[in-house]
Design an enzyme around this catalytic site. Structure first.
Site, PDB file in Angstrom:
ATOM      1  CE  LYS A  94      68.267  21.124  19.967  1.00 43.64           C
ATOM      2  NZ  LYS A  94      69.601  20.773  20.491  1.00 43.64           N
ATOM      3  CB  SER A 169      69.557  22.071  24.296  1.00 46.16           C
ATOM      4  OG  SER A 169      70.145  21.611  23.068  1.00 46.16           O
ATOM      5  CB  SER A 193      72.233  19.072  23.222  1.00 42.56           C
ATOM      6  OG  SER A 193      72.691  20.076  24.098  1.00 42.56           O
TER       7      SER A 193
END
Length: 524
Positions: A94, A169, A193
Site C-alpha cells: 500500500k 482506504s 481499511s
C-alpha cells in the site's frame, strides 16, 4: 517455464503457499512467477477501464530480487536452506508505507513523486525474506475513505464489477489480490481499511492486534488506531505474511514487546470443537443487506455443525463507536498532517500575490495539495481539539472508546471469538456515495470498534449476496494478543465454506466473467 504444464495463468491463480511450494520444489522459478504477475498488471491494470490497483510498478527491482532467489536456490547449500518459506513470492505494498527506491505518495498530490530515504520496518522484513515487491497500490488520500475514490490518482475499480468500488482506504491492495495481480499485499487498517475492502472483493484481510506489527514507516493518519496487516486470498496466506511482518520493533514506541505466537500452526489446527463463538447483537440485522445477513447466518450454521457453541453477546456502546471514531480519527489526523506544510518536503505552492510568509506558503500548498475529504477531516479534527470544544468532543469520544473496550471485555468473558458481517452491504457503485460523507462513513460501522479497542480482526469471504452476486465478508474478532484464535477459526470456516462451494470463492465464481471490459483488455 521449468514445467511446461504450469502456465502464466496457472501461476497467478496459485495461493502464496501454493506458489511457495512450487518454488521450493523447483517446478517454477521466482523470475517466472514475478514476470507472470507483472504481465498480469500490464494486461488489466491500466487504461480507462483498468483496475487501477497500482500507482507505481517496481518491475526492475522485483525481477532482480527474484533472480537473486533463483541463483541462491540453484547454488544449493546452507544459504539455500536458510531462504524464507516465502522467498520469491511477489507482494504489493500500500502506498502509505514508505519504501526506498519507489515513490510514496499516500494517494495525495502533496507527496507526488516523493521518495522516502528509509524503508518501513515491514518493508525491511519483506526484503529480508527476499520477497519481490511488485509495486505500490492505490488508496484513498492519506487513507481517508471507504471506497478508494478519494485518491488523487483516480479510483480503483472492483475486479468483480468495474463499475463498483473495491472498498477503502486500501482498495488498491485488495483489488490487486482479487484481480490476480499479486498473491499477497500489505494494507493499513485505521477503521476497517483492510477488512472492508477484503469483504467487497472476496479476499482475506487481517487487522492484527494493535502494536503487534510495527507502524514505523507507515505515514500516520490516526496513530492510536492505525495498524499494518496482510491482504491475501486465503487465511493460511495471511498467517504466513503476518508471521513475516510481525514482532517487536524498538523504533515503534507502541510496539508490543513479546514475540508473535505461531500463527501458521494456528491456521492449520483444523478444529473449532467446543469453542464459544459470540454473535454481536448490535452488528447484524436491521440496516444490513438481506444477502449479507443470509451468508452470515449460513456461516454460523457451518460453525455450529463443526462443534462450535454459538452464543449471543451484547455490546451496547458499539452504537456510539462510529461517532467516537469520527472525532478521534480526524483529531489525530489534523495533528499528524500538520507536517505537510510546503516547507520541509513534498509539494510547495507559492501564493500568487502578497507577502511570502510561511503561513501563506503553507495555506497555498495545502489548498492545492490536499483533496476535499482530507480537508474536511482536518477541519473537523482541528475544531474538535480547539480549546473551547476539546472536552465536549475529543474528550467525550475518548470516554466512549473506554466504554467500547469494556464491552469487548464483557463479550470475551462469554465467548472466545466474536463474529459479525464485515460490512453492512456489498460493493456500491462508483460515485454513489461521494456526495454523502455520512453514508460513506457508515460502511465502517462493523469494523471500527476493533480499532478503538486495539483487538485483532479478520475478514474472509462468506459467499455471494443473493441480490447482486457480489462478495460478502464475515468478520472474526478476538481479544488483544490472541490473533492465533482468528487464524484457527478463520481457517476452519474457510474450509467449511469452500467444501460447500466446491472450491475457493474466486475460483468458484470467476470475477472476470462479471467484468467483460477487464476480460477484453486481458485478451488484447
Amino acid at each position: 517455464m521449468t514445467e511446461q504444464n504450469i502456465t502464466a495463468e496457472g501461476l497467478i491463480r496459485l495461493s502464496a503457499a501454493g506458489l511457495a511450494e512450487k518454488l521450493r520444489a523447483g517446478e517454477v522459478t521466482a523470475v517466472e512467477a514475478t514476470q507472470a504477475h507483472l504481465d498480469r498488471i500490464a494486461a488489466v491494470d491500466g487504461g480507462e477501464r483498468g483496475v487501477n490497483a497500482f500507482l507505481h510498478v517496481n518491475a526492475e527491482e522485483a525481477l532482480a530480487v527474484a533472480a537473486e532467489v533463483d541463483a541462491i536456490r540453484a547454488a544449493g547449500g546452507a544459504e539455500a536452506e536458510a531462504l524464507h518459506y516465502l522467498a520469491g513470492v511477489p507482494i504489493a505494498v500500500k502506498d502509505l508505507i514508505v519504501t526506498v527506491g519507489q515513490p510514496t505518495t499516500a494517494g495525495s498530490k502533496i507527496l507526488e513523486g516523493w521518495h522516502s530515504p528509509y524503508d518501513a520496518t515491514v518493508v525491511e522484513r519483506l526484503r529480508a525474506a527476499k520477497m519481490p515487491i511488485l509495486g505500490k497500490t492505490n488508496l484513498d488520500e492519506f487513507a481517508m475513505g471507504s471506497s478508494t475514490e478519494h485518491s488523487a490518482y483516480g479510483p480503483t475499480r472492483n475486479p468483480w464489477d468495474l463499475d463498483r468500488i473495491p472498498g477503502g482506504s486500501g482498495g488498491g491492495s485488495a483489488a490487486a489480490v482479487a484481480a490476480f495481480e499479486a498473491p499477497l499485499a500489505l494494507g493499513t487498517d485505521t477503521g476497517g481499511s483492510i477488512r472492508q475492502p477484503g469483504a467487497v472483493t472476496g479476499t482475506v484481510g487481517v487487522k492484527p492486534t494493535y502494536g503487534s506489527v510495527s507502524r514505523y514507516g507507515a505515514i500516520a493518519m490516526a496513530s492510536s488506531l492505525d495498524q499494518i496487516g496482510p491482504v491475501t486470498r486465503t487465511v493460511l496466506d495471511s498467517a504466513l505474511l503476518h508471521q513475516v511482518i510481525g514482532g517487536h520493533d524498538p523504533r515503534d514506541s507502541t510496539s508490543l514487546p513479546e514475540p508473535l505466537a505461531d500463527l501458521v500452526a494456528a491456521a492449520k489446527t483444523g478444529s473449532v470443537q467446543g469453542l464459544r463463538i459470540g454473535i454481536i447483537k448490535e452488528l447484524h440485522g436491521e440496516g444490513y443487506q438481506a444477502g449479507v445477513e443470509n451468508r452470515f447466518n449460513e456461516s454460523l450454521e457451518l460453525l455450529k455443525e463443526a462443534g462450535a457453541e454459538i452464543v449471543e453477546v451484547s455490546c451496547p456502546n458499539f452504537q456510539y463507536a462510529l461517532g467516537a471514531y469520527y472525532l478521534i480519527m480526524p483529531s489525530e489526523a489534523s495533528s499528524n498532517l500538520a507536517k505537510f506544510d510546503g516547507v520541509r518536503y513534498g509539494l510547495r505552492v507559492l501564493p500568487e500575490e502578497g507577502p511570502m510568509t510561511i503561513e501563506r506558503v503553507m495555506g497555498a500548498t495545502r489548498a492545492a495539495g490536499f483533496g476535499d475529504e482530507v480537508k474536511r477531516r482536518i477541519i473537523l479534527g482541528t475544531y474538535a481539539l480547539s480549546a473551547g470544544y476539546y472536552d465536549a468532543y475529543y474528550g467525550s469520544a475518548q470516554k466512549v472508546r473506554t466504554l467500547v473496550q469494556r464491552d469487548f471485555d464483557a463479550a470475551f468473558a462469554k465467548a472466545d471469538v466474536l463474529i459479525s458481517p464485515t460490512a453492512p452491504t456489498t460493493a456500491f457503485r462508483l460515485g454513489e456515495k461521494l456526495d454523502d460523507p455520512l453514508a460513506m462513513y457508515l460502511n465502517d460501522v462493523a469494523t471500527i470498534p476493533a480499532n478503538l479497542a486495539g483487538v485483532p480482526g479478520l475478514s474472509l469471504p462468506g459467499g455471494l449476496a443473493d441480490e447482486d452476486g457480489l462478495p460478502v465478508g464475515i468478520q472474526l474478532l478476538a481479544p488483544a494478543r490472541e490473533d492465533a484464535r482468528l487464524y484457527r477459526v478463520g481457517a476452519v470456516l474457510e474450509s467449511l465454506l469452500e467444501a460447500k462451494w466446491g472450491g475457493p470463492l474466486l475460483a468458484q465464481a470467476p470475477h472476470l466473467a462479471a467484468a467483460p471490459a477487464l476480460e477484453a483488455q486481458e485478451a488484447k
